[in-house]
Design a protein around this motif. Structure first.
Motif, PDB file in Angstrom:
ATOM      1  N   ILE B   8       0.848  -1.197   0.000  1.00 15.20           N
ATOM      2  CA  ILE B   8       0.000   0.000   0.000  1.00 15.20           C
ATOM      3  C   ILE B   8       0.875   1.235   0.000  1.00 15.20           C
ATOM      4  N   LEU B   9       0.494   2.183  -0.866  1.00 18.88           N
ATOM      5  CA  LEU B   9       1.133   3.495  -0.838  1.00 18.88           C
ATOM      6  C   LEU B   9       0.144   4.449  -0.187  1.00 18.88           C
ATOM      7  N   ALA B  10       0.529   5.079   0.900  1.00 19.37           N
ATOM      8  CA  ALA B  10      -0.378   6.016   1.579  1.00 19.37           C
ATOM      9  C   ALA B  10       0.074   7.439   1.263  1.00 19.37           C
ATOM     10  N   PHE B  11      -0.838   8.204   0.684  1.00 16.58           N
ATOM     11  CA  PHE B  11      -0.499   9.553   0.227  1.00 16.58           C
ATOM     12  C   PHE B  11      -0.984  10.609   1.206  1.00 16.58           C
ATOM     13  N   ASP B  12      -0.188  11.640   1.395  1.00 14.16           N
ATOM     14  CA  ASP B  12      -0.663  12.791   2.169  1.00 14.16           C
ATOM     15  C   ASP B  12      -1.534  13.683   1.297  1.00 14.16           C
ATOM     16  N   SER B  13      -1.236  13.700  -0.014  1.00 11.87           N
ATOM     17  CA  SER B  13      -1.982  14.558  -0.931  1.00 11.87           C
ATOM     18  C   SER B  13      -2.932  13.728  -1.800  1.00 11.87           C
ATOM     19  N   THR B  14      -4.202  14.109  -1.777  1.00  8.14           N
ATOM     20  CA  THR B  14      -5.215  13.431  -2.595  1.00  8.14           C
ATOM     21  C   THR B  14      -4.893  13.558  -4.084  1.00  8.14           C
ATOM     22  N   HIS B  15      -4.465  14.775  -4.473  1.00  6.72           N
ATOM     23  CA  HIS B  15      -4.153  15.003  -5.896  1.00  6.72           C
ATOM     24  C   HIS B  15      -2.994  14.119  -6.341  1.00  6.72           C
ATOM     25  N   ALA B  17      -2.266  11.212  -5.107  1.00  9.62           N
ATOM     26  CA  ALA B  17      -2.787   9.844  -5.216  1.00  9.62           C
ATOM     27  C   ALA B  17      -3.500   9.642  -6.547  1.00  9.62           C
ATOM     28  N   ILE B  18      -4.304  10.618  -6.933  1.00  7.54           N
ATOM     29  CA  ILE B  18      -5.051  10.514  -8.194  1.00  7.54           C
ATOM     30  C   ILE B  18      -4.084  10.465  -9.382  1.00  7.54           C
ATOM     31  N   ARG B  19      -3.048  11.296  -9.310  1.00  8.96           N
ATOM     32  CA  ARG B  19      -2.049  11.340 -10.394  1.00  8.96           C
ATOM     33  C   ARG B  19      -1.349   9.988 -10.529  1.00  8.96           C
ATOM     34  N   VAL B  20      -0.930   9.445  -9.415  1.00  7.87           N
ATOM     35  CA  VAL B  20      -0.202   8.165  -9.463  1.00  7.87           C
ATOM     36  C   VAL B  20      -1.127   7.044  -9.946  1.00  7.87           C
ATOM     37  N   GLU B  21      -2.374   7.084  -9.519  1.00  7.28           N
ATOM     38  CA  GLU B  21      -3.309   6.049  -9.979  1.00  7.28           C
ATOM     39  C   GLU B  21      -3.456   6.090 -11.507  1.00  7.28           C
ATOM     40  N   GLU B  22      -3.540   7.322 -12.052  1.00 11.30           N
ATOM     41  CA  GLU B  22      -3.655   7.465 -13.512  1.00 11.30           C
ATOM     42  C   GLU B  22      -2.416   6.905 -14.209  1.00 11.30           C
ATOM     43  N   GLN B  23      -1.250   7.217 -13.648  1.00  8.84           N
ATOM     44  CA  GLN B  23      -0.001   6.721 -14.258  1.00  8.84           C
ATOM     45  C   GLN B  23       0.048   5.197 -14.226  1.00  8.84           C
ATOM     46  N   LEU B  24      -0.404   4.624 -13.111  1.00  3.42           N
ATOM     47  CA  LEU B  24      -0.408   3.157 -12.998  1.00  3.42           C
ATOM     48  C   LEU B  24      -1.346   2.548 -14.033  1.00  3.42           C
ATOM     49  N   LYS B  25      -2.499   3.209 -14.224  1.00  2.00           N
ATOM     50  CA  LYS B  25      -3.474   2.711 -15.205  1.00  2.00           C
ATOM     51  C   LYS B  25      -2.903   2.772 -16.605  1.00  2.00           C
ATOM     52  N   CYS B  44      -8.597  11.064   6.887  1.00  2.00           N
ATOM     53  CA  CYS B  44      -9.302  10.448   5.758  1.00  2.00           C
ATOM     54  C   CYS B  44      -8.475  10.601   4.489  1.00  2.00           C
ATOM     55  N   GLY B  45      -7.501   9.739   4.300  1.00  2.00           N
ATOM     56  CA  GLY B  45      -6.630   9.864   3.143  1.00  2.00           C
ATOM     57  C   GLY B  45      -6.873   8.801   2.101  1.00  2.00           C
ATOM     58  N   LEU B  46      -6.129   8.894   1.004  1.00  2.00           N
ATOM     59  CA  LEU B  46      -6.250   7.892  -0.053  1.00  2.00           C
ATOM     60  C   LEU B  46      -4.949   7.105  -0.162  1.00  2.00           C
ATOM     61  N   SER B  47      -5.122   5.836  -0.488  1.00  3.71           N
ATOM     62  CA  SER B  47      -3.973   4.967  -0.702  1.00  3.71           C
ATOM     63  C   SER B  47      -4.160   4.212  -2.000  1.00  3.71           C
ATOM     64  N   ILE B  48      -3.059   3.656  -2.483  1.00  2.31           N
ATOM     65  CA  ILE B  48      -3.156   2.775  -3.649  1.00  2.31           C
ATOM     66  C   ILE B  48      -2.596   1.416  -3.237  1.00  2.31           C
TER      67      ILE B  48
END
Lengths: 196, 88
Positions: B8-15, B17-25, B44-48
């Motif tokens: 799991i990658l835990a991000f401090d920044s939501t943006h 996280a979204i950027r990295v998810e797009e790159q992974l896709k 309440c953060g986001l992780s991948i």
């Protein structure tokens, strides 16, 4: 047949799921589950009752040893409802959670449904209406958690009119198609309804 | 202790996280956006979440110089997930 499950420290609903799995695997015999929370103890007692099994609880140093006896031929109607009839209805009227940016709203909705799998109590029913039906179709990120919820006994209803309107009826991949009569009845009979 | 085969990658920044998810896709590396587990961070953060076999590729992709990102290996103890922090 005797089985022991150590479910100490597990988040709800895991202790219930593990116990149910162990009971499903045996025709008759005893399953003892050890938990360390009262919530888990109560949920497992309910599970045993719903499966017509006799249950005996012993407290040992703040932990509960729940011994469940399954007898052949005594099983009630197939146990289907880990979620239980708690009257908790979640009405999801959109594939976006909250108002504001849509990309963020979609991420939040998917995160919400993934989290529902891991927290208690499980809802009795999830109703998906309008663009909420995008969550229950093939290719949806929320499909996997919705399938897991269904497996745990949560009823998942997708609005048929909505599936038809968006031309995605054929892609429905979890739960049942429902109509406004059923949806209205479910909402009327709900003890606690959360509308998102 | 059992390794579940994912990280799991835990991000401090939501943006971020979204950027990295797009790159992974884009690179077809899979990866799934999940809420950051409470055991890692109470906010309440986001992780991948991604598979172990993509670990090195993900490491190369993530730039943690501007925004804090933490990497965890997910182990299982009797059905409960345990997060072991790793160096990114």
């Amino acid at each position: 047949m005797e089985k022991q499950i150590d479910a100490r420290g597990l988040n709800c609903p895991q202790p219930v799921i593990l116990t149910k799995k162990a009971l499903d695997e045996i025709e008759e015999g005893r399953v003892t589950t050890i938990v360390n929370s009262e919530t888990a103890r109560e949920n497992i007692k309910k599970l045993a009752a719903s499966m017509t099994c006799s249950v005996d609880v012993q407290e040992v140093g703040g932990e509960y040893h729940i011994s469940i006896l399954k007898e052949k031929g005594l099983e009630g109607p197939q146990f289907e409802n880990v979620a239980g009839k708690n009257g908790l209805i979640v009405l999801i009227g959109s594939d976006i959670l909250g108002t504001g940016d849509k990309t963020l709203g979609r991420i939040l909705m998917n995160a919400y449904i993934k989290t529902l799998v891991e927290v208690c109590p499980l809802p009795e029913t999830i109703i998906l209406i309008n663009s909420g039906v995008n969550l229950s179709i093939e290719g949806s990120e929320a499909l996997k958690p919705l399938l897991e919820l269904e497996k745990m006994g949560v009823e998942i209803l997708s609005c048929g009119t909505c599936l038809d309107y968006y031309s995605i009826k054929e892609r429905l991949a979890v739960g049942q198609v429902s109509n406004m009569y059923t949806i209205a009845e479910k909402l009327n009979n709900g003890v606690n309804t959360i509308a998102l | 202790m059992k390794t579940n085969g994912y990280y799991i990658l835990a991000f401090d920044s939501t943006h971020h996280a979204i950027r990295v998810e797009e790159q992974l896709k884009q690179r077809e590396l899979g990866g799934e956006m999940v809420p950051t587990p409470r055991d890692i961070d109470a906010s309440c953060g986001l992780s991948i979440r991604f598979l172990e076999r993509n670990l090195e590729l993900v490491r190369d992709l993530v730039d943690s110089s501007k925004n804090r990102v933490r990497l965890y290996r997910v182990d299982g103890v009797g059905g409960k997930a345990v997060y072991i922090e790793q160096e990114l």
